[in-house]
Design a protein around this motif. Structure first.
Motif, PDB file in Angstrom:
ATOM      1  N   MET A 608       0.858  -1.176   0.000  1.00  0.00           N
ATOM      2  CA  MET A 608       0.000   0.000   0.000  1.00  0.00           C
ATOM      3  C   MET A 608       0.900   1.234   0.000  1.00  0.00           C
ATOM      4  O   MET A 608       2.044   1.176   0.452  1.00  0.00           O
ATOM      5  CB  MET A 608      -0.896   0.005   1.240  1.00  0.00           C
ATOM      6  CG  MET A 608      -1.685  -1.274   1.440  1.00  0.00           C
ATOM      7  SD  MET A 608      -2.633  -1.244   2.977  1.00  0.00           S
ATOM      8  CE  MET A 608      -1.331  -1.127   4.181  1.00  0.00           C
ATOM      9  N   THR A 609       0.357   2.345  -0.451  1.00  0.00           N
ATOM     10  CA  THR A 609       1.126   3.588  -0.436  1.00  0.00           C
ATOM     11  C   THR A 609       0.197   4.756  -0.180  1.00  0.00           C
ATOM     12  O   THR A 609      -1.033   4.598  -0.118  1.00  0.00           O
ATOM     13  CB  THR A 609       1.889   3.777  -1.759  1.00  0.00           C
ATOM     14  OG1 THR A 609       2.774   4.882  -1.644  1.00  0.00           O
ATOM     15  CG2 THR A 609       0.928   4.002  -2.916  1.00  0.00           C
ATOM     16  N   LEU A 610       0.748   5.943  -0.014  1.00  0.00           N
ATOM     17  CA  LEU A 610      -0.023   7.142   0.296  1.00  0.00           C
ATOM     18  C   LEU A 610      -0.416   7.868  -0.974  1.00  0.00           C
ATOM     19  O   LEU A 610       0.327   7.880  -1.970  1.00  0.00           O
ATOM     20  CB  LEU A 610       0.787   8.080   1.192  1.00  0.00           C
ATOM     21  CG  LEU A 610       1.217   7.563   2.573  1.00  0.00           C
ATOM     22  CD1 LEU A 610       2.088   8.599   3.262  1.00  0.00           C
ATOM     23  CD2 LEU A 610       0.016   7.222   3.423  1.00  0.00           C
ATOM     24  N   ALA A 643      -6.108   3.336   6.536  1.00  0.00           N
ATOM     25  CA  ALA A 643      -5.016   2.358   6.616  1.00  0.00           C
ATOM     26  C   ALA A 643      -5.531   1.023   7.134  1.00  0.00           C
ATOM     27  O   ALA A 643      -5.119  -0.046   6.661  1.00  0.00           O
ATOM     28  CB  ALA A 643      -3.895   2.885   7.502  1.00  0.00           C
ATOM     29  N   LEU A 659       2.874  -0.808   4.294  1.00  0.00           N
ATOM     30  CA  LEU A 659       2.658   0.549   3.783  1.00  0.00           C
ATOM     31  C   LEU A 659       4.005   1.118   3.387  1.00  0.00           C
ATOM     32  O   LEU A 659       4.929   1.191   4.210  1.00  0.00           O
ATOM     33  CB  LEU A 659       2.002   1.419   4.867  1.00  0.00           C
ATOM     34  CG  LEU A 659       1.755   2.883   4.504  1.00  0.00           C
ATOM     35  CD1 LEU A 659       0.788   2.992   3.327  1.00  0.00           C
ATOM     36  CD2 LEU A 659       1.220   3.660   5.700  1.00  0.00           C
ATOM     37  N   LEU A 680       0.362  -4.031  10.807  1.00  0.00           N
ATOM     38  CA  LEU A 680       0.788  -3.240   9.653  1.00  0.00           C
ATOM     39  C   LEU A 680       2.255  -2.856   9.799  1.00  0.00           C
ATOM     40  O   LEU A 680       2.670  -2.316  10.833  1.00  0.00           O
ATOM     41  CB  LEU A 680      -0.083  -1.987   9.533  1.00  0.00           C
ATOM     42  CG  LEU A 680       0.280  -1.015   8.404  1.00  0.00           C
ATOM     43  CD1 LEU A 680       0.106  -1.676   7.049  1.00  0.00           C
ATOM     44  CD2 LEU A 680      -0.555   0.264   8.495  1.00  0.00           C
ATOM     45  N   VAL A 682       5.478  -0.619   8.203  1.00  0.00           N
ATOM     46  CA  VAL A 682       5.733   0.588   7.417  1.00  0.00           C
ATOM     47  C   VAL A 682       7.177   0.548   6.939  1.00  0.00           C
ATOM     48  O   VAL A 682       8.107   0.454   7.753  1.00  0.00           O
ATOM     49  CB  VAL A 682       5.464   1.857   8.249  1.00  0.00           C
ATOM     50  CG1 VAL A 682       5.670   3.098   7.383  1.00  0.00           C
ATOM     51  CG2 VAL A 682       4.048   1.843   8.822  1.00  0.00           C
ATOM     52  N   VAL A 700      -3.764   4.926   0.333  1.00  0.00           N
ATOM     53  CA  VAL A 700      -4.318   5.453   1.573  1.00  0.00           C
ATOM     54  C   VAL A 700      -4.470   6.966   1.421  1.00  0.00           C
ATOM     55  O   VAL A 700      -3.504   7.669   1.114  1.00  0.00           O
ATOM     56  CB  VAL A 700      -3.415   5.116   2.772  1.00  0.00           C
ATOM     57  CG1 VAL A 700      -3.966   5.757   4.049  1.00  0.00           C
ATOM     58  CG2 VAL A 700      -3.281   3.627   2.935  1.00  0.00           C
TER      59      VAL A 700
END
Length: 704
Positions: A608-610, A643, A659, A680, A682, A700
């Protein structure tokens, strides 16, 4: 003058120089016995010494407490075997050359064994000799050799575990360096001893074979020498030389059988603080019930007509008397305890009053256990060695696995019973504070539903204490049925061990104290002393290194690759001493290992990424607050909610929720999301190896 020289020479031999000359002198003596002719009197002396030596070895083995107390036994076994073979050669020479003159030609010892022990009948002598040889070769020697072989194998297999146990006790402060060194030496000596005994037992087997061959050769050679050289008749030659050969063989085989018995005693005994005699008397005749029953059986056999009634009845009466004395001896400690003011005695209040008058000392302050396990009274069998508790072995396995995977040795787990807990409850403490608890029904099995089980099971419904999954306590008869329905079925000990393992892994950063960090550095310094010496404390302090390692462990990063950690700190610690900045640099160096830990064997990383706008907002917040304190509460709730949804989608697809964010945001988001979403992970872009490809599965902060 001679009176002065001789004592000084003897005193020189009695010192250290004499001990050094003992081995060469024995070798020269054995060679001389094989080459030079010996008179009959000298043969009698050596035969008598051989018998005395075998008795000494047997008695020494009986009074030996530990096998290592008689480490010279393999060498003694070889020397005694060579002594018997040398005597065989010397006696064969004199028997064949002087045997025609009579039975005393080879000495009084051989004559006595040939006439007194077997009555002068060489047929009986041959049978007795064959029986003794079979007992020695087939039973005693073969059994002792097999035990030594298995003992050597087990000792070698157990060496790594024993060494780790010694290191654990040393790291825990239970023993000092000298005691640890002594124990390591003892472990190595034990393995060498059993290995040497395995090889030395082959000498005894070879000696038995050689005894048979030498006896046969002596009989055949004696017949030929007596009939062809001394014109003796066949009957006279057979009687004379066969008796001499059998006497010679018995003189050698009886000490050989005694030595073989001593070898079997040494290798077959179980480690204890008592010698063999004390163990036999103390354990064989310790239970009055056994002796009473045996006395009854033997007495009943003595009443059968035709039996030797007097012998059986006397033996039964003797056993009953021994049983009565043993029962009386067992009852004495209870009376002594009662007389001394035991539980419920009148002396207890006085003892309590005396204890109240004692002044408080620093000894009354008990140190807090780093890791503790408290159990209710129904779970005591799980942690009691005498009741076959398997939980202790599993806890040792947990600590070993933790050390191999995480990279440092966890403190030992101190186990105690707690009557304040429920009978089937347990509690796990960290530095005296409870971090986990649960219940385990000893004798039943916990059927855990991993999410794919079909159907329900009769029993007490509960949840798995380690991971919170729905579970049911079931009887042992339903175990196979539960496994067929898709449940994961474990026993009570495994439930406690799994919960303990989960908590140890979760709180790994709190278990890494300064003592553990120093022990880790000492371990690395054995292979790379210069690397450690140049880092601590010249470049970074021990506390800074501890903080960096704790930061890694908080986020589940293993610290097995301490060489990369130390090299990275040595390179960058000149520019910054901030533990958080150093942790970020170390994570980049460990990037390949971190990715391998999260995505084992994968070349494409689904992460996942921002969203770009959210990323810019967070970068601005980092600039305003420095540590991210400028994030608005509403934005923080949105990030946590989205998230969480994205991580749930990742887990439903069977992917690890990861993430991926820019480097400056990684520490901020990791701290922020860790409490709400512990599963999760990071990562920053700089931690991803260039050989990996990235596939973004969700954004996210994206609109909608």
């Amino acid at each position: 003058m001679n009176g002065i020289t001789l004592p000084s020479w003897l005193s020189g031999l009695s010192g250290k120089g004499g001990s050094a000359l003992a081995a060469p002198m024995i070798i020269i003596l054995l060679l001389a016995m094989m080459v030079l002719p010996l008179p009959a009197f000298i043969l009698d002396v050596f035969f008598s010494f051989n018998i005395a030596l075998s008795v000494i070895v047997l008695l020494t083995s009986l009074y030996t407490v530990k096998p290592l107390d008689f480490m010279a036994f393999p060498t003694i076994l070889l020397v005694s075997t060579m002594l018997r073979l040398s005597l065989n050669v010397a006696s064969t020479r004199i028997v064949l050359t002087e045997g025609h003159t009579g039975g005393a030609a080879a000495g009084k010892v051989i004559e006595a064994f040939g006439h007194f022990l077997i009555g002068g009948n060489y047929t009986v002598g041959i049978v007795v000799f064959i029986i003794l040889t079979i007992i020695n070769f087939t039973v005693v020697t073969k059994g002792a050799g097999r035990i030594a072989e298995v003992g050597a194998r087990f000792a070698l297999d157990a060496m790594p575990g024993k060494q780790m146990a010694i290191d654990a006790d040393l790291n825990a402060g239970l023993i000092g360096e000298d005691e640890a060194r002594r124990r390591r030496s003892e472990v190595g000596q034990e393995a060498e001893f059993y290995g040497a005994m395995d090889g030395a037992s082959k000498y005894v087997r070879g000696d038995a074979v050689a005894g048979i061959m030498v006896t046969v050769i002596n009989i055949v050679g004696g017949l030929l020498v007596g009939m062809l050289q001394h014109d003796m008749g066949f009957a006279a030659a057979a009687k004379t030389y066969t008796l001499l050969a059998i006497g010679d063989g018995l003189v050698a085989q009886i000490p050989s059988l005694i030595i073989s018995t001593a070898a079997g005693i040494v290798v077959s005994r179980v480690a204890s603080d008592q010698d063999i005699g004390t163990q036999l008397v103390g354990q064989l005749f310790a239970k009055p019930q056994v002796l009473y029953i045996t006395a009854g059986i033997i007495g009943g056999m003595g009443l059968i007509p035709g039996m030797p009634n007097m012998v059986f009845l006397l033996l039964a009466a003797s056993l009953a008397g021994v049983a009565y004395m043993a029962n009386k001896r067992l009852q004495q400690p209870a009376k002594v305890e009662e007389a001394a003011g035991g539980p419920g005695a009148a002396g207890a209040p006085a003892a309590a009053a005396g204890a109240e008058q004692e002044e408080a000392t620093w000894q009354d302050i008990m140190p807090v256990d780093t890791l503790g396990l408290e159990v209710g009274y129904r779970l005591i069998p799980l942690v009691d060695k005498t009741q076959g508790g398997e939980l202790l072995k599993r806890i040792k396995g947990i600590r070993k696995k933790f050390a191999q995977e995480v990279g440092f040795l966890a403190p030992p787990v101190h186990i105690r019973d707690n009557l304040e807990l429920k009978p089937s409850a347990y509690r796990i403490t960290l530095k005296g504070v409870e971090v986990g608890s649960g219940e385990a029904l000893n004798g039943q099995f916990l059927a855990i539903n991993p999410g794919m089980a079909s159907g329900t099971l009769p029993g007490l419904e509960t949840t798995d204490p380690a991971f919170g999954l729905p579970a049911t306590w079931i009887d042992a008869s339903l175990r196979d049925e539960a496994q067929g329905m898709g449940y994961t079925v474990v026993d009570a000990g495994t439930v406690v061990a799994t919960h303990l393992n989960h908590l140890i892994t979760t709180h790994a950063s709190e278990l890494l104290g300064r003592a553990e960090v120093q022990a880790l550095l000492d371990h690395i310094a054995k292979e790379s002393p210069k690397l450690v010496e140049d880092l601590v404390p010249k470049v970074v302090s021990l506390s800074t290194l501890q903080k960096v390692l704790q930061n890694l462990l908080i986020e589940g990063v293993h610290i097995r690759d301490m060489h990369s950690v130390i090299e990275t700190l040595a390179e960058h610690a000149m520019h910054t001493q901030d533990p958080n900045d150093l942790t970020a640099l170390v994570r980049i160096a460990l990037g390949r290992a971190i990715v391998q830990q999260l995505f084992p064997g994968a070349t494409e990383l689904s992460v996942m990424t921002l969203d770009n706008r959210l990323e810019r907002l967070l970068m601005q917040a980092m600039g305003a607050g420095g540590d991210g304190s400028g994030i608005e509460p509403g934005l923080a709730d949105t990030i946590a909610q989205q998230a969480g949804q994205a991580a749930a989608q990742q887990e439903q697809m069977g992917l690890t929720p990861v993430l991926l964010v820019p480097g400056p945001l990684r520490a901020l988001l990791s701290r922020f999301l860790r409490r709400a979403l512990p599963q999760l992970k990071v990562l920053s872009h700089s931690e991803i190896p260039e050989t990996k490809t990235i596939r973004v599965t969700s954004l996210v902060g994206a609109p909608g």
